[in-house]
Design an enzyme around this catalytic site. Structure first.
Site, PDB file in Angstrom:
ATOM      1  CG  HIS A 290      -0.493   0.271   2.510  1.00  0.00           C
ATOM      2  ND1 HIS A 290      -0.393   1.551   3.032  1.00  0.00           N
ATOM      3  CD2 HIS A 290      -0.072  -0.549   3.497  1.00  0.00           C
ATOM      4  CE1 HIS A 290       0.050   1.494   4.272  1.00  0.00           C
ATOM      5  NE2 HIS A 290       0.273   0.231   4.582  1.00  0.00           N
ATOM      6  CG  ASP A 302       2.093   1.682   8.038  1.00  0.00           C
ATOM      7  OD1 ASP A 302       1.807   1.027   7.016  1.00  0.00           O
ATOM      8  OD2 ASP A 302       1.276   1.899   8.943  1.00  0.00           O
ATOM      9  CD  GLU A 334      -3.180  -1.115   4.747  1.00  0.00           C
ATOM     10  OE1 GLU A 334      -2.931  -2.133   5.412  1.00  0.00           O
ATOM     11  OE2 GLU A 334      -3.057   0.033   5.217  1.00  0.00           O
ATOM     12  CD  GLU A 335      -2.472   2.779   7.081  1.00  0.00           C
ATOM     13  OE1 GLU A 335      -3.210   2.225   7.917  1.00  0.00           O
ATOM     14  OE2 GLU A 335      -1.229   2.669   7.103  1.00  0.00           O
ATOM     15  CG  ASP A 363       1.742  -3.225   5.259  1.00  0.00           C
ATOM     16  OD1 ASP A 363       2.310  -2.153   5.513  1.00  0.00           O
ATOM     17  OD2 ASP A 363       0.521  -3.415   5.446  1.00  0.00           O
ATOM     18  CG  HIS A 463      -1.053   4.090  12.154  1.00  0.00           C
ATOM     19  ND1 HIS A 463      -2.287   3.516  12.270  1.00  0.00           N
ATOM     20  CD2 HIS A 463      -0.514   3.570  11.025  1.00  0.00           C
ATOM     21  CE1 HIS A 463      -2.492   2.682  11.261  1.00  0.00           C
ATOM     22  NE2 HIS A 463      -1.417   2.700  10.493  1.00  0.00           N
TER      23      HIS A 463
END
Length: 523
Positions: A290, A302, A334-335, A363, A463
């Site tokens: 992603h 990420d 994707e998130e 990933d 994140h």
């Protein structure tokens, strides 16, 4: 009902969708983290130019060694620097539905086209989520008043409440409406992670009269979760660590103030798809990662790390004569719940799905406090969701063989469908890949196996705004970029009939995904 914006907001970035008039997020910056020497990081970012395209001249009997020699960590880092530069120009984010993501996709498309690939942009709409300001959680009573570190749950509603805190009278997880018997309406619900989705917990709490919800982890470390794009309640929901949650649960007379300020609405984004001109079109090797970040940060580990490794592998493989067709895919949204990969698989005909021999997923391959995990295709670990479709075990063994030859210890990780392999395994397509850890805390045993810091997360910037170019473990990036190249070339050149790897989808039961968020850990 979707939230609407009732007043003008400071100009930061506009969503490229007619359904959204304007949105913002306030993003801070925190330091990097990792074992790499990043002293020249800012210079690298500033100096990044148009990507050089110099395909590997690999041929003969040692084509694998030649390709791995051509896929260098410096080449991969050039792509990471470009993604960081794009994020810097768009307030620190590359979240799908914004110019930051669109320029990331433009960059990837340019790299692939210059390498000679035919590139397709598959556009689609999805339900986006933005946090317009950091969530606030504060202990008001008992005194002293103190702020509490927390992470907003994606797709939380907006709200500002001050209320007493109550726990379910039944199970602390709140997965049944019966757990809330006698719950005092007007309270903030304190719930423990586990047994059901976060959305189920929040929905049950709201139905019982809760004005907000705080969910705490059931394992050490922070909790980053999503309520899912289908969650539409205007209920503020945030999360805290296990230690914080247990402290709050033991505090008599607890009163909290909770504030969230969010936006949920329709946006447009895309997948970037390129494939080799040659190779057997009846045996397609799909390689994916992603490309999007969360809205809180630039998403360089990420998942810039997986995307960059795929881009450099594609560049270096350009012009190679492959036995099986290779399709390179970079997913959007994707998130937001694996939206891009799901839309891609859904729009294929059954005949087109049957021509996909396998899917390789990459990933988070360079976490700063890295572990080396391979998706457990045969369920030999006997943990979690069970094995992948027939053929997944063969992919696992291929990656195990690579790590063994490199002298890198490895462990399995649950094949639960929480990354972009999810839609593929649901169709019975053999899948596999690698992962270096997210917010889970590295144990002393893992630190003894791989080095790094026990008691800290594999990626402490997961994140967050600090998931930057500095948040990369260079050794992991180097080893795993070669793993990406090796696995891709291995199946591109495989003389074994790849159709033998898989069964029909009807012969495979996909795992039930209770939390469509990619770190493959138990909820």
């Amino acid at each position: 009902m979707l939230q609407t914006l009732s007043s003008p907001l400071p100009a930061r970035r506009l969503l490229l969708s007619a359904s959204i008039s304007m949105a913002l997020l306030s993003l801070g910056a925190c330091g990097g983290g990792g074992d790499a020497d990043d002293g020249g990081a800012q210079a690298d970012i500033a100096a990044v130019a148009e990507p050089a395209v110099a395909p590997c001249r690999a041929s003969g009997n040692n084509v694998f060694d030649q390709l791995l020699g051509c896929v260098t960590v410096d080449g991969v880092r050039r792509h990471l620097a470009a993604l960081q530069r794009i994020a810097n120009a768009h307030h620190g984010t590359r979240v799908s539905g914004t110019p930051g993501f669109n320029q990331s996709a433009d960059y990837a498309e340019k790299v692939l086209r210059r390498a000679g690939y035919q590139v397709t942009r598959q556009e689609f709409q999805f339900q986006t989520f933005l946090s317009r300001s950091p969530s606030q959680l504060e202990q008001v009573a008992p005194r002293p008043v103190q702020s509490i570190e927390n992470r907003i749950m994606s797709y939380s509603g907006s709200g500002q409440v001050r209320a007493a805190v109550a726990r379910p009278s039944g199970a602390a997880t709140g997965c049944s409406s019966a757990d809330f018997a006698g719950f005092p309406a007007g309270s903030i619900a304190l719930l423990r992670r586990g047994d059901c989705t976060f959305a189920v917990k929040a929905t049950n709490a709201s139905a019982a009269g809760a004005v907000g919800a705080v969910i705490y982890n059931n394992i050490p470390g922070d909790l980053n979760g999503t309520l899912g794009a289908d969650f539409t309640l205007d209920l503020p929901v945030t999360s805290v660590s296990q230690a914080t949650g247990e402290r709050l649960a033991a505090t008599a007379g607890l009163v909290l103030r909770l504030k969230t300020d969010t936006f949920r609405g329709q946006a447009t984004t895309s997948n970037v798809i390129a494939e080799t001109a040659g190779g057997d079109a009846n045996h397609v090797v799909v390689v994916g990662a992603h490309l999007d970040s969360v809205d809180a940060g630039p998403g360089i580990n990420d998942n810039g790390s997986g995307s960059a490794a795929i881009l450099e592998t594609a560049v270096q493989m350009a012009g190679m004569r492959v036995r099986n067709k290779v399709r390179f895919t970079l997913w959007g949204a994707e998130e937001s719940g694996l939206v891009g990969s799901t839309r891609y698989v859904e729009q294929l005909t059954q005949a087109e799905r049957d021509r996909i021999a396998l899917y390789l997923n990459f990933d988070m391959i360079a976490s700063p406090n890295a572990g080396y995990f391979i998706y457990d295709g045969d369920d030999s670990d006997q943990v979690g969701a069970g094995p992948g479709p027939s053929g997944s075990a063969a992919i696992e063994k291929t990656l195990q063989g690579f790590y063994s030859r490199r002298g890198v210890a490895f462990r399995g990780t649950d094949f639960s469908g929480r990354s972009d392999y999810g839609p593929f395994i649901a169709q019975g397509i053999p899948s596999g890949g690698i992962f270096t850890g997210a917010e889970e805390v590295k144990t002393a045993e893992a630190a003894a196996l791989w080095g790094g810091r026990a008691g800290e997360a594999y990626d402490r910037c997961y994140h967050q705004a600090c998931d930057t170019y500095d948040n990369i473990n260079l050794r992991a990036l180097d080893v795993n970029s070669d793993a990406v190249a090796y696995a891709t070339l291995y199946y591109a050149m495989s003389a074994r009939p790849l159709a033998d790897l898989r069964k029909k989808a009807s012969q495979y039961t996909a795992p039930v995904v209770t939390w469509p968020e990619h770190p493959p850990v138990r909820q």
